[in-house]
Design a protein around this motif. Structure first.
Motif, PDB file in Angstrom:
ATOM      1  N   ALA A  48       0.833  -1.209   0.000  1.00  0.00           N
ATOM      2  CA  ALA A  48       0.000   0.000   0.000  1.00  0.00           C
ATOM      3  C   ALA A  48       0.865   1.255   0.000  1.00  0.00           C
ATOM      4  N   ARG A  49       1.927   1.253   0.784  1.00  0.00           N
ATOM      5  CA  ARG A  49       2.813   2.416   0.868  1.00  0.00           C
ATOM      6  C   ARG A  49       3.566   2.666  -0.428  1.00  0.00           C
ATOM      7  N   LYS A  50       3.973   1.594  -1.080  1.00  0.00           N
ATOM      8  CA  LYS A  50       4.803   1.714  -2.282  1.00  0.00           C
ATOM      9  C   LYS A  50       3.997   1.899  -3.561  1.00  0.00           C
ATOM     10  N   GLY A  51       2.678   1.780  -3.481  1.00  0.00           N
ATOM     11  CA  GLY A  51       1.853   2.068  -4.640  1.00  0.00           C
ATOM     12  C   GLY A  51       1.464   0.881  -5.486  1.00  0.00           C
ATOM     13  N   ARG A  52       1.574  -0.297  -4.935  1.00  0.00           N
ATOM     14  CA  ARG A  52       1.073  -1.480  -5.652  1.00  0.00           C
ATOM     15  C   ARG A  52      -0.446  -1.482  -5.516  1.00  0.00           C
ATOM     16  N   ARG A  53      -1.161  -1.685  -6.601  1.00  0.00           N
ATOM     17  CA  ARG A  53      -2.623  -1.596  -6.583  1.00  0.00           C
ATOM     18  C   ARG A  53      -3.225  -2.593  -5.584  1.00  0.00           C
ATOM     19  N   LEU A  54      -4.113  -2.067  -4.722  1.00  0.00           N
ATOM     20  CA  LEU A  54      -4.840  -2.892  -3.763  1.00  0.00           C
ATOM     21  C   LEU A  54      -6.315  -2.891  -4.126  1.00  0.00           C
ATOM     22  N   THR A  55      -7.027  -3.921  -3.705  1.00  0.00           N
ATOM     23  CA  THR A  55      -8.470  -3.936  -3.900  1.00  0.00           C
ATOM     24  C   THR A  55      -9.103  -2.872  -3.008  1.00  0.00           C
ATOM     25  N   LYS A  56     -10.322  -2.477  -3.343  1.00  0.00           N
ATOM     26  CA  LYS A  56     -11.045  -1.495  -2.522  1.00  0.00           C
ATOM     27  C   LYS A  56     -11.221  -2.006  -1.094  1.00  0.00           C
ATOM     28  N   HIS A  57     -11.480  -3.304  -0.971  1.00  0.00           N
ATOM     29  CA  HIS A  57     -11.651  -3.891   0.361  1.00  0.00           C
ATOM     30  C   HIS A  57     -10.373  -3.757   1.183  1.00  0.00           C
ATOM     31  N   MET A  58      -9.224  -4.035   0.575  1.00  0.00           N
ATOM     32  CA  MET A  58      -7.953  -3.930   1.292  1.00  0.00           C
ATOM     33  C   MET A  58      -7.619  -2.462   1.594  1.00  0.00           C
ATOM     34  N   GLN A  59      -7.963  -1.568   0.689  1.00  0.00           N
ATOM     35  CA  GLN A  59      -7.757  -0.142   0.961  1.00  0.00           C
ATOM     36  C   GLN A  59      -8.547   0.285   2.191  1.00  0.00           C
ATOM     37  N   ARG A  60      -9.778  -0.203   2.323  1.00  0.00           N
ATOM     38  CA  ARG A  60     -10.601   0.149   3.489  1.00  0.00           C
ATOM     39  C   ARG A  60     -10.020  -0.433   4.777  1.00  0.00           C
ATOM     40  N   ARG A  61      -9.426  -1.621   4.706  1.00  0.00           N
ATOM     41  CA  ARG A  61      -8.772  -2.202   5.887  1.00  0.00           C
ATOM     42  C   ARG A  61      -7.598  -1.331   6.334  1.00  0.00           C
ATOM     43  N   VAL A  62      -6.783  -0.919   5.374  1.00  0.00           N
ATOM     44  CA  VAL A  62      -5.629  -0.069   5.687  1.00  0.00           C
ATOM     45  C   VAL A  62      -6.114   1.253   6.287  1.00  0.00           C
ATOM     46  N   LEU A  63      -7.158   1.822   5.705  1.00  0.00           N
ATOM     47  CA  LEU A  63      -7.724   3.069   6.214  1.00  0.00           C
ATOM     48  C   LEU A  63      -8.189   2.927   7.660  1.00  0.00           C
ATOM     49  N   ALA A  64      -8.961   1.884   7.948  1.00  0.00           N
ATOM     50  CA  ALA A  64      -9.461   1.674   9.308  1.00  0.00           C
ATOM     51  C   ALA A  64      -8.310   1.488  10.289  1.00  0.00           C
ATOM     52  N   ALA A  65      -7.301   0.740   9.877  1.00  0.00           N
ATOM     53  CA  ALA A  65      -6.150   0.504  10.749  1.00  0.00           C
ATOM     54  C   ALA A  65      -5.373   1.795  10.993  1.00  0.00           C
ATOM     55  N   LEU A  66      -5.213   2.612   9.967  1.00  0.00           N
ATOM     56  CA  LEU A  66      -4.512   3.885  10.129  1.00  0.00           C
ATOM     57  C   LEU A  66      -5.254   4.778  11.112  1.00  0.00           C
ATOM     58  N   ASN A  67      -6.547   4.936  10.907  1.00  0.00           N
ATOM     59  CA  ASN A  67      -7.326   5.801  11.802  1.00  0.00           C
ATOM     60  C   ASN A  67      -7.267   5.302  13.242  1.00  0.00           C
ATOM     61  N   GLY A  77      -8.689  13.557  18.994  1.00  0.00           N
ATOM     62  CA  GLY A  77      -9.344  14.761  18.492  1.00  0.00           C
ATOM     63  C   GLY A  77      -8.978  15.100  17.059  1.00  0.00           C
ATOM     64  N   LYS A  78      -7.970  14.429  16.541  1.00  0.00           N
ATOM     65  CA  LYS A  78      -7.531  14.726  15.182  1.00  0.00           C
ATOM     66  C   LYS A  78      -8.473  14.113  14.165  1.00  0.00           C
ATOM     67  N   ARG A  79      -8.286  14.490  12.946  1.00  0.00           N
ATOM     68  CA  ARG A  79      -9.142  14.065  11.840  1.00  0.00           C
ATOM     69  C   ARG A  79      -8.998  12.588  11.511  1.00  0.00           C
ATOM     70  N   GLU A  80      -9.958  12.083  10.800  1.00  0.00           N
ATOM     71  CA  GLU A  80      -9.877  10.736  10.237  1.00  0.00           C
ATOM     72  C   GLU A  80      -9.768  10.885   8.731  1.00  0.00           C
ATOM     73  N   TRP A  81      -8.973  10.042   8.130  1.00  0.00           N
ATOM     74  CA  TRP A  81      -8.753  10.105   6.696  1.00  0.00           C
ATOM     75  C   TRP A  81      -9.802   9.331   5.936  1.00  0.00           C
ATOM     76  N   LYS A  82      -9.841   9.594   4.625  1.00  0.00           N
ATOM     77  CA  LYS A  82     -10.684   8.847   3.680  1.00  0.00           C
ATOM     78  C   LYS A  82      -9.764   8.085   2.741  1.00  0.00           C
ATOM     79  N   VAL A  83     -10.292   7.057   2.108  1.00  0.00           N
ATOM     80  CA  VAL A  83      -9.503   6.245   1.174  1.00  0.00           C
ATOM     81  C   VAL A  83      -8.875   7.128   0.097  1.00  0.00           C
ATOM     82  N   SER A  84      -9.626   8.092  -0.409  1.00  0.00           N
ATOM     83  CA  SER A  84      -9.134   8.945  -1.496  1.00  0.00           C
ATOM     84  C   SER A  84      -7.940   9.800  -1.073  1.00  0.00           C
ATOM     85  N   GLU A  85      -7.748   9.995   0.227  1.00  0.00           N
ATOM     86  CA  GLU A  85      -6.606  10.759   0.713  1.00  0.00           C
ATOM     87  C   GLU A  85      -5.356   9.911   0.904  1.00  0.00           C
ATOM     88  N   LEU A  86      -5.515   8.594   0.912  1.00  0.00           N
ATOM     89  CA  LEU A  86      -4.387   7.697   1.142  1.00  0.00           C
ATOM     90  C   LEU A  86      -3.786   7.159  -0.150  1.00  0.00           C
TER      91      LEU A  86
END
Length: 89
Positions: A48-67, A77-86
């Motif tokens: 995900a970090r290096k830019g290898r294409r991930l499925t939408k489902h895996m992108q959402r997992r990474v997003l949830a884990a990051l938040n 108190g800080k913001r939560e990101w969206k998939v489109s920002e990652l």
């Protein structure tokens, strides 16, 4: 002639915004894997970090884990990101 449709699809997109966000918060791949409530591997986070294409489902997992990882740092108190920002693909 190239008959395989998957061979025409670009799979490598270079470093993603996710990489910069993790660096900004001093998080590494292990922090993301540990924060994930679903199955997520270190290899998947690296891809995900290096830019290898991930499925939408895996992108959402990474997003949830990051938040969650950022919240565990005490930054609730800080913001939560969206998939489109990652990811820029």
């Amino acid at each position: 002639m190239n008959d395989a449709p998957h061979e025409d699809t670009e799979r490598n997109f270079g470093p993603q915004p996710l990489d910069a966000i993790l660096a900004e918060h001093s998080l590494d791949n292990h922090d993301i894997v540990a924060a994930c409530e679903e199955h997520l591997t270190h290899k998947a986070v690296q891809r995900a970090r290096k830019g290898r294409r991930l499925t939408k489902h895996m992108q959402r997992r990474v997003l949830a884990a990051l938040n969650k990882a950022v919240a565990l740092q005490g930054n609730e108190g800080k913001r939560e990101w969206k998939v489109s920002e990652l990811f820029n693909y």
